[in-house]
Design an enzyme around this catalytic site. Sequence first.
Site, PDB file in Angstrom:
ATOM      1  N   SER A  42      15.798   3.406 -77.855  1.00 57.69           N
ATOM      2  CA  SER A  42      16.296   2.758 -79.244  1.00 57.69           C
ATOM      3  C   SER A  42      15.506   1.314 -79.553  1.00 57.69           C
ATOM      4  CB  SER A  42      17.745   2.778 -79.621  1.00 57.69           C
ATOM      5  OG  SER A  42      18.264   2.159 -78.446  1.00 57.69           O
ATOM      6  N   THR A  43      15.609   0.663 -78.315  1.00 58.74           N
ATOM      7  CA  THR A  43      15.099  -0.888 -78.597  1.00 58.74           C
ATOM      8  C   THR A  43      13.678  -0.734 -78.633  1.00 58.74           C
ATOM      9  OG1 THR A  43      17.144  -1.660 -77.401  1.00 58.74           O
ATOM     10  CG2 THR A  43      15.459  -3.037 -77.774  1.00 58.74           C
ATOM     11  N   ASP A  96       9.572  -2.801 -72.989  1.00 63.00           N
ATOM     12  CA  ASP A  96      10.630  -1.826 -72.821  1.00 63.00           C
ATOM     13  C   ASP A  96      11.865  -2.101 -72.776  1.00 63.00           C
ATOM     14  OD1 ASP A  96      11.095   0.858 -72.253  1.00 63.00           O
ATOM     15  OD2 ASP A  96       9.836   1.030 -70.433  1.00 63.00           O
ATOM     16  N   GLY A  97      12.969  -1.146 -72.751  1.00 59.66           N
ATOM     17  CA  GLY A  97      14.191  -1.349 -72.688  1.00 59.66           C
ATOM     18  C   GLY A  97      14.758  -1.297 -71.554  1.00 59.66           C
ATOM     19  N   ALA A  98      16.115  -1.319 -71.348  1.00 54.11           N
ATOM     20  CA  ALA A  98      16.805  -0.936 -70.364  1.00 54.11           C
ATOM     21  C   ALA A  98      18.144  -0.432 -70.411  1.00 54.11           C
ATOM     22  CB  ALA A  98      16.764  -2.168 -69.362  1.00 54.11           C
ATOM     23  N   ASP A  99      18.857   0.276 -69.620  1.00 50.57           N
ATOM     24  CA  ASP A  99      20.202   0.717 -69.606  1.00 50.57           C
ATOM     25  C   ASP A  99      21.105  -0.272 -68.851  1.00 50.57           C
ATOM     26  OD1 ASP A  99      19.770   3.261 -70.882  1.00 50.57           O
ATOM     27  OD2 ASP A  99      18.851   3.897 -68.993  1.00 50.57           O
ATOM     28  N   GLY A 111      15.974   4.885 -67.909  1.00 52.18           N
ATOM     29  CA  GLY A 111      16.142   6.484 -67.779  1.00 52.18           C
ATOM     30  C   GLY A 111      16.964   7.214 -68.599  1.00 52.18           C
ATOM     31  N   GLU A 119       7.524   5.644 -67.857  1.00 52.44           N
ATOM     32  CA  GLU A 119       7.555   4.345 -68.181  1.00 52.44           C
ATOM     33  C   GLU A 119       7.330   3.387 -66.867  1.00 52.44           C
ATOM     34  OE1 GLU A 119      11.643   3.705 -71.308  1.00 52.44           O
ATOM     35  OE2 GLU A 119      11.924   4.864 -69.413  1.00 52.44           O
TER      36      GLU A 119
END
EC number: 5.3.1.6
Length: 239
Positions: A42-43, A96-99, A111, A119
């Site tokens: 999403s980000t 990139d984004g991250a959780d 992931g 990624e």
Amino acid sequence: MARTKKANDEVPTDSDSLKLKVAKQAAKLVKDEMVVGLGSGSTANLFIQELGKRIVEEELYIYGVPTSFDSRMVASTAGIPLISLDQCGEIDLAIDGADEVCKSTLALIKGGGGCHTMEKIVDYYAKEFIVLADEGKLVDSLGDKTPVPLEVIPFAYSTVLNKLLKLNTAPAIRSGSGKMGPVITDSGNMIIDVFMSIEDAEETEIMLNNIPGVLENGVFSKCDKVLVGTSKKVEILKK
């Protein structure tokens, strides 16, 4: 007559506004004639859209390297010219984004969308790897809230599960939504989510990848910079 709110209507949240804030900031970091790794999620999608606006408005000459079918579609819609990894030679910048992001080490868990293998390839090959996150993604230690995803070759899923159990972790095959059965990645593999505590991200990353049948895992020990969206500003975290 007022419109009845449907169950699938999206309502913007504080997290959404913070994601947009860091996406706009990240888009400003891209320079003309760059090859840019386009993350997934999403980000990352917000960043891709903002980058597309800059390309049109400023007539920038930029190529994007997508990390999933989803980011490819978002980038195409945004008008970003795309190039494959084997065509570009080198990647100047990956966004990139991250959780989860560990505040002290900037190690990541990624992931949640099942795209971490592609990624990681793009992010790690880039000259600079920048992560976008809202402040809710920051943690003191990885694995406290988010499982580590493993992309696993279907032939080996049962042996991988047994190995993970012997390591005193809590693995679970990720099930799909909208269909019966497991989630299948863009590369045709399965996802096993592993609940585990992580003291050393680099050692854990190597250890999980050494399990036969594991293609790649969602621990990212390498990151140059994190842009964190807060209610007041975008903070920059560096190692």
